[in-house]
Motif scaffolding. Structure first.
Motif, PDB file in Angstrom:
ATOM      1  N   ALA A 208      23.162  13.635  60.881  1.00  0.00           N
ATOM      2  CA  ALA A 208      22.536  14.903  61.255  1.00  0.00           C
ATOM      3  C   ALA A 208      21.272  14.628  62.055  1.00  0.00           C
ATOM      4  N   ALA A 209      20.969  15.528  62.980  1.00  0.00           N
ATOM      5  CA  ALA A 209      19.796  15.326  63.841  1.00  0.00           C
ATOM      6  C   ALA A 209      19.208  16.653  64.284  1.00  0.00           C
ATOM      7  N   THR A 210      17.886  16.678  64.421  1.00  0.00           N
ATOM      8  CA  THR A 210      17.201  17.768  65.106  1.00  0.00           C
ATOM      9  C   THR A 210      17.152  17.393  66.586  1.00  0.00           C
ATOM     10  N   ASP A 211      16.456  18.193  67.377  1.00  0.00           N
ATOM     11  CA  ASP A 211      16.339  17.831  68.782  1.00  0.00           C
ATOM     12  C   ASP A 211      15.410  16.646  68.988  1.00  0.00           C
ATOM     13  N   LYS A 212      14.708  16.201  67.920  1.00  0.00           N
ATOM     14  CA  LYS A 212      13.823  15.042  68.006  1.00  0.00           C
ATOM     15  C   LYS A 212      14.555  13.731  67.717  1.00  0.00           C
ATOM     16  N   GLY A 213      15.577  13.779  66.864  1.00  0.00           N
ATOM     17  CA  GLY A 213      16.276  12.557  66.492  1.00  0.00           C
ATOM     18  C   GLY A 213      16.972  12.700  65.156  1.00  0.00           C
ATOM     19  N   LEU A 214      17.501  11.608  64.651  1.00  0.00           N
ATOM     20  CA  LEU A 214      18.263  11.610  63.410  1.00  0.00           C
ATOM     21  C   LEU A 214      17.379  11.964  62.214  1.00  0.00           C
ATOM     22  N   CYS A 215      17.832  12.916  61.408  1.00  0.00           N
ATOM     23  CA  CYS A 215      17.067  13.295  60.221  1.00  0.00           C
ATOM     24  C   CYS A 215      17.814  12.976  58.930  1.00  0.00           C
ATOM     25  N   ARG A 216      19.095  12.626  59.033  1.00  0.00           N
ATOM     26  CA  ARG A 216      19.856  12.276  57.834  1.00  0.00           C
ATOM     27  C   ARG A 216      21.058  11.433  58.207  1.00  0.00           C
ATOM     28  N   ILE A 217      21.185  10.276  57.518  1.00  0.00           N
ATOM     29  CA  ILE A 217      22.391   9.451  57.557  1.00  0.00           C
ATOM     30  C   ILE A 217      22.710   9.136  56.108  1.00  0.00           C
ATOM     31  N   SER A 218      23.883   9.515  55.647  1.00  0.00           N
ATOM     32  CA  SER A 218      24.184   9.328  54.228  1.00  0.00           C
ATOM     33  C   SER A 218      25.688   9.198  54.023  1.00  0.00           C
ATOM     34  N   PHE A 219      26.051   8.425  53.020  1.00  0.00           N
ATOM     35  CA  PHE A 219      27.449   8.255  52.644  1.00  0.00           C
ATOM     36  C   PHE A 219      27.861   9.376  51.692  1.00  0.00           C
ATOM     37  N   GLY A 220      29.037   9.929  51.924  1.00  0.00           N
ATOM     38  CA  GLY A 220      29.641  10.844  50.958  1.00  0.00           C
ATOM     39  C   GLY A 220      29.010  12.206  50.838  1.00  0.00           C
ATOM     40  N   GLU A 221      28.168  12.620  51.777  1.00  0.00           N
ATOM     41  CA  GLU A 221      27.578  13.946  51.730  1.00  0.00           C
ATOM     42  C   GLU A 221      28.247  14.866  52.750  1.00  0.00           C
ATOM     43  N   GLY A 222      28.004  16.163  52.579  1.00  0.00           N
ATOM     44  CA  GLY A 222      28.588  17.147  53.480  1.00  0.00           C
ATOM     45  C   GLY A 222      27.613  18.271  53.756  1.00  0.00           C
ATOM     46  N   GLU A 223      28.150  19.377  54.244  1.00  0.00           N
ATOM     47  CA  GLU A 223      27.316  20.502  54.650  1.00  0.00           C
ATOM     48  C   GLU A 223      26.487  21.050  53.491  1.00  0.00           C
ATOM     49  N   ALA A 224      27.072  21.126  52.305  1.00  0.00           N
ATOM     50  CA  ALA A 224      26.347  21.680  51.160  1.00  0.00           C
ATOM     51  C   ALA A 224      25.106  20.855  50.835  1.00  0.00           C
ATOM     52  N   ASP A 225      25.220  19.531  50.937  1.00  0.00           N
ATOM     53  CA  ASP A 225      24.069  18.663  50.661  1.00  0.00           C
ATOM     54  C   ASP A 225      22.976  18.860  51.711  1.00  0.00           C
ATOM     55  N   LEU A 226      23.393  18.981  52.971  1.00  0.00           N
ATOM     56  CA  LEU A 226      22.423  19.166  54.033  1.00  0.00           C
ATOM     57  C   LEU A 226      21.741  20.523  53.895  1.00  0.00           C
ATOM     58  N   ARG A 227      22.498  21.545  53.535  1.00  0.00           N
ATOM     59  CA  ARG A 227      21.917  22.878  53.396  1.00  0.00           C
ATOM     60  C   ARG A 227      20.943  22.931  52.209  1.00  0.00           C
ATOM     61  N   ALA A 228      21.197  22.147  51.177  1.00  0.00           N
ATOM     62  CA  ALA A 228      20.277  22.115  50.047  1.00  0.00           C
ATOM     63  C   ALA A 228      18.924  21.547  50.460  1.00  0.00           C
ATOM     64  N   ARG A 229      18.927  20.621  51.423  1.00  0.00           N
ATOM     65  CA  ARG A 229      17.675  20.037  51.899  1.00  0.00           C
ATOM     66  C   ARG A 229      16.941  20.976  52.852  1.00  0.00           C
ATOM     67  N   PHE A 230      17.691  21.695  53.657  1.00  0.00           N
ATOM     68  CA  PHE A 230      17.102  22.627  54.615  1.00  0.00           C
ATOM     69  C   PHE A 230      17.819  23.971  54.495  1.00  0.00           C
ATOM     70  N   PRO A 231      17.488  24.736  53.451  1.00  0.00           N
ATOM     71  CA  PRO A 231      18.251  25.952  53.154  1.00  0.00           C
ATOM     72  C   PRO A 231      18.190  27.028  54.220  1.00  0.00           C
TER      73      PRO A 231
END
Length: 351
Positions: A208-231
């Motif tokens: 996952a990345a913002t327009d600045k660069g990569l903000c998350r690289i992780s094994f075994g995660e999905g959209e729900a995990d990313l949304r929990a970090r940035f709801p």
């Protein structure tokens, strides 16, 4: 966690680890012990640039005072007695920065600790991985994060964090938080994060990345995990730019020895940033203990905090926290599973 975790006395490594540190001239081990050479009667710090003596002529003691008591004298080349003085000076400088209402100038900091400005600038960066100015900026950004969680108004939080003007707060927030103060306070509202998954031999990897660069690289995660970090962030599908970055991440999983340069946009305290920089400085195929990482950033007593910073790593493989082991050589922890950690280390050693 504060940016500065005060160092306590660090346990001296075993003789084999001490000898290995001397062979690689490991600056991170300076101050944790000294090496005594029986044939010359001198003692040195691990990073000494002098020619190495034979192993059987070396013994190791925890500090210069013990070496002097045993009849050895300080090496005139590496000046081991100055290591403690340097670290005390860095400690005093950080205390000064933390207590100042406005960021003190370099010449004022250097005068406070008794060093020339240009020399202390290099010394501070060597000990912490950051310049005094960068440390002060990271400290203010950390305070801004805390204030944003406590204050109801963004402007109040900005001034509470020690900023003289909102413009500087917004500039620092874009650099260190990856978003504006208002977006940070509101769970990423107004920020677009593009994301996708890429298949690797160690399982699917979320990228996952913002327009600045990569903000998350992780094994075994999905959209729900990313949304929990940035709801409240806008989550969008991968675009061509993210696809290219994801392909590089996948290649890095398959061969973690590869030299990959990718833009990043990760949040972290000054302490975390220093730990992550130390992780990226570990050569592929080598490992360090949590204690060695703590010593590498000038915090020999902050072993537990260094472990926590490794656990808070947002960018699997790219920031190689898999290269850190416990002091006894066991695997320790890994957020994405010990089997993956073992596999990555094996691949780095060509197994």
């Amino acid at each position: 966690m504060t940016p500065m975790t005060r160092p306590a006395h660090a346990t001296m490594p075993d003789p084999d680890a001490c000898w290995a540190a001397f062979l690689r001239r490991d600056r991170a081990m300076d101050g944790r012990f000294v090496g005594c050479v029986s044939t010359t009667g001198i003692y040195c710090k691990p990073s000494c640039a002098a020619r190495h003596p034979r192993r059987e002529n070396m013994s190791f003691l925890p500090h210069p005072a013990a070496a002097r008591a045993a009849g050895f004298r300080a090496c005139l080349r590496c000046r081991p007695d100055e290591v403690g003085r340097d670290r005390l000076a860095v400690e005093a400088a950080i205390t000064m920065i933390e207590g100042a209402e406005e960021t003190p100038r370099l010449d004022a900091i250097a005068a406070h600790v008794g060093y020339a400005p240009h020399h202390f600038h290099r010394l501070f960066k060597r000990e912490t991985g950051m310049t005094p100015a960068a440390w002060a900026r990271a400290l203010r950004t950390e305070r801004l994060k805390v204030a944003l969680g406590a204050e109801s108004r963004i402007t109040d939080a900005i001034y509470e964090a020690g900023y003289a003007a909102p413009s500087r707060a917004y500039a620092d927030a874009q650099r260190h938080l990856g978003m504006t103060p208002s977006a940070w306070k509101d769970g990423g509202r107004g920020v677009t994060i593009r994301w996708g998954t890429v298949n690797t031999s160690l399982g699917p990897v979320l990228v996952a990345a913002t327009d600045k660069g990569l903000c998350r690289i992780s094994f075994g995660e999905g959209e729900a995990d990313l949304r929990a970090r940035f709801p409240h962030a806008r989550l969008g599908p991968a675009d061509a730019a993210l696809d290219v970055m994801a392909s590089h991440v996948a290649a890095l999983v398959e061969d973690p020895r590869a030299d990959v340069a990718l833009p990043t946009d990760v949040q972290g305290t000054a302490f975390q940033q220093a730990v992550w920089a130390a992780l990226r400085a570990i050569p592929p195929g080598e490992t360090r203990s949590y204690g060695e990482i703590a010593a590498a950033i000038g915090r020999p007593g902050a072993v537990r905090a260094a472990g926590s910073a490794c656990g808070d790593n947002r960018l699997a493989v790219l920031i190689p926290c898999h290269r850190v082991l416990r002091s006894d050589g066991s695997m320790g922890g890994y957020a994405w599973g010990l089997e993956r950690k073992q596999a990555l280390l094996a691949r780095e050693k060509g197994k």
